[in-house]
Motif scaffolding. Structure first.
Motif, PDB file in Angstrom:
ATOM      1  N   HIS A   1      30.658 -29.203 -27.440  1.00 40.99           N
ATOM      2  CA  HIS A   1      32.123 -29.107 -27.366  1.00 40.99           C
ATOM      3  C   HIS A   1      32.478 -28.500 -26.018  1.00 40.99           C
ATOM      4  N   ASP A   2      33.212 -29.248 -25.186  1.00 43.23           N
ATOM      5  CA  ASP A   2      33.485 -28.803 -23.820  1.00 43.23           C
ATOM      6  C   ASP A   2      34.801 -28.043 -23.670  1.00 43.23           C
ATOM      7  N   GLY A   3      35.693 -28.161 -24.627  1.00 43.59           N
ATOM      8  CA  GLY A   3      36.997 -27.524 -24.497  1.00 43.59           C
ATOM      9  C   GLY A   3      37.010 -26.098 -25.004  1.00 43.59           C
ATOM     10  N   PRO A   4      38.195 -25.473 -25.012  1.00 44.27           N
ATOM     11  CA  PRO A   4      38.327 -24.114 -25.544  1.00 44.27           C
ATOM     12  C   PRO A   4      37.898 -24.047 -27.006  1.00 44.27           C
ATOM     13  N   CYS A   5      37.242 -22.956 -27.373  1.00 46.52           N
ATOM     14  CA  CYS A   5      36.815 -22.765 -28.755  1.00 46.52           C
ATOM     15  C   CYS A   5      36.375 -21.325 -28.925  1.00 46.52           C
ATOM     16  N   ALA A   6      35.954 -20.988 -30.128  1.00 46.33           N
ATOM     17  CA  ALA A   6      35.374 -19.685 -30.409  1.00 46.33           C
ATOM     18  C   ALA A   6      34.165 -19.883 -31.303  1.00 46.33           C
TER      19      ALA A   6
ATOM     20  N   PRO B   1      38.678 -25.109 -31.829  1.00 46.07           N
ATOM     21  CA  PRO B   1      38.007 -24.859 -33.098  1.00 46.07           C
ATOM     22  C   PRO B   1      37.152 -23.595 -33.082  1.00 46.07           C
ATOM     23  N   LEU B   2      36.829 -23.130 -34.275  1.00 54.86           N
ATOM     24  CA  LEU B   2      35.894 -22.027 -34.461  1.00 54.86           C
ATOM     25  C   LEU B   2      34.606 -22.610 -35.017  1.00 54.86           C
ATOM     26  N   PHE B   3      33.483 -22.339 -34.353  1.00 53.57           N
ATOM     27  CA  PHE B   3      32.191 -22.825 -34.814  1.00 53.57           C
ATOM     28  C   PHE B   3      31.370 -21.671 -35.380  1.00 53.57           C
ATOM     29  N   GLY B   4      30.642 -21.958 -36.462  1.00 54.57           N
ATOM     30  CA  GLY B   4      29.777 -20.936 -37.047  1.00 54.57           C
ATOM     31  C   GLY B   4      30.369 -20.350 -38.304  1.00 54.57           C
ATOM     32  N   ALA B   5      30.091 -19.069 -38.562  1.00 56.75           N
ATOM     33  CA  ALA B   5      30.548 -18.397 -39.778  1.00 56.75           C
ATOM     34  C   ALA B   5      32.062 -18.492 -39.904  1.00 56.75           C
ATOM     35  N   THR B   6      32.531 -18.836 -41.082  1.00 62.92           N
ATOM     36  CA  THR B   6      33.949 -19.015 -41.444  1.00 62.92           C
ATOM     37  C   THR B   6      34.602 -20.186 -40.715  1.00 62.92           C
ATOM     38  N   GLY B   7      33.839 -20.932 -39.923  1.00 61.49           N
ATOM     39  CA  GLY B   7      34.407 -22.065 -39.187  1.00 61.49           C
ATOM     40  C   GLY B   7      33.643 -23.345 -39.442  1.00 61.49           C
ATOM     41  N   ARG B   8      33.703 -24.282 -38.476  1.00 61.96           N
ATOM     42  CA  ARG B   8      33.003 -25.543 -38.678  1.00 61.96           C
ATOM     43  C   ARG B   8      31.521 -25.435 -38.346  1.00 61.96           C
ATOM     44  N   ALA B   9      30.794 -26.404 -38.866  1.00 59.23           N
ATOM     45  CA  ALA B   9      29.368 -26.490 -38.551  1.00 59.23           C
ATOM     46  C   ALA B   9      29.215 -26.921 -37.099  1.00 59.23           C
TER      47      ALA B   9
END
Length: 205
Positions: free
Chosen positions: A109-114, A151-159
């Motif tokens: 994922h190249d854009g903004p995220c957490a 998007p949020l990746f990881g815990a409480t977010g997406r895979a």
């Protein structure tokens, strides 16, 4: 004419309750495995790596670089992987590349995220990415995630887009030529183990 030597990367991670490894050859995933386990990673890691290389008809001598997860996560688990990566790199004469769990979660994922990783005690390890830049990772309560774009990746977010070991392998393949530092654990809080309270023995004259 010199025959092209494939870039082959072995990557592994034991920062969480699993033992994960992957083998990448010229950008193609040729073997991977992730075995859930609460303990025993130290005993299983090298045999798992050997199993994967054997399944891909490769040996340790074929490796171009080592990729390793540096955390954050389980204190002992991180030390197991980092020590193994340093030892292999030294013995094989190849570079070892440390990759944070945050980077692995975000990969693809190249854009903004957490990114967020379970840290026990109702807390999360958290890092925010703004395009190509990353803010310093922090430890936050589960119920108090900072605001973020994307998007949020990881815990409480997406895979994540890729399994953890594959993401580490791909990042290591991108970075091994420019790596100048040995992998080092990424700790965001002290180890849970407390020092002994008993006074040390005294040698009498």
């Amino acid at each position: 004419m010199t025959e092209h030597a494939p870039v082959t990367v072995l990557a592994f991670d034991t920062a969480a309750p699993y033992c994960a490894a992957a083998v990448l050859s010229d950008g193609q995933l040729v073997a991977q495995a992730e075995e859930p386990m609460q303990k025993g990673q130290a005993e299983r890691l090298m045999s798992l790596c050997d199993d994967l290389l054997t399944s891909a008809d490769l040996s340790f001598d074929a490796l171009t670089a080592i990729g390793v997860g540096i955390g954050p996560g389980n204190f002992t688990g991180i030390r197991i992987s980092v020590a193994a990566a340093r030892g292999l790199a030294l013995g094989l004469g190849v570079p070892a590349v440390g990759v944070s769990s945050f980077e692995a979660l975000r990969y693809g994922h190249d854009g903004p995220c957490a990114t967020a990783i379970t840290a026990r005690r109702e807390q999360l390890y958290y890092q925010r990415f703004d395009g190509t830049d990353a803010e310093a990772p922090i430890l936050v309560p589960v119920q108090a995630l900072p605001e973020h774009a994307g998007p949020l990746f990881g815990a409480t977010g997406r895979a994540p887009t890729f399994p953890i070991a594959e993401a580490i392998a791909r990042l290591a393949a991108d970075r091994y030529k420019t790596t100048t530092e040995r992998p080092a654990p990424l700790y965001l809080r002290p180890a849970d183990a407390a020092p002994a309270r008993d006074a040390p023995p005294v040698i009498l004259p």
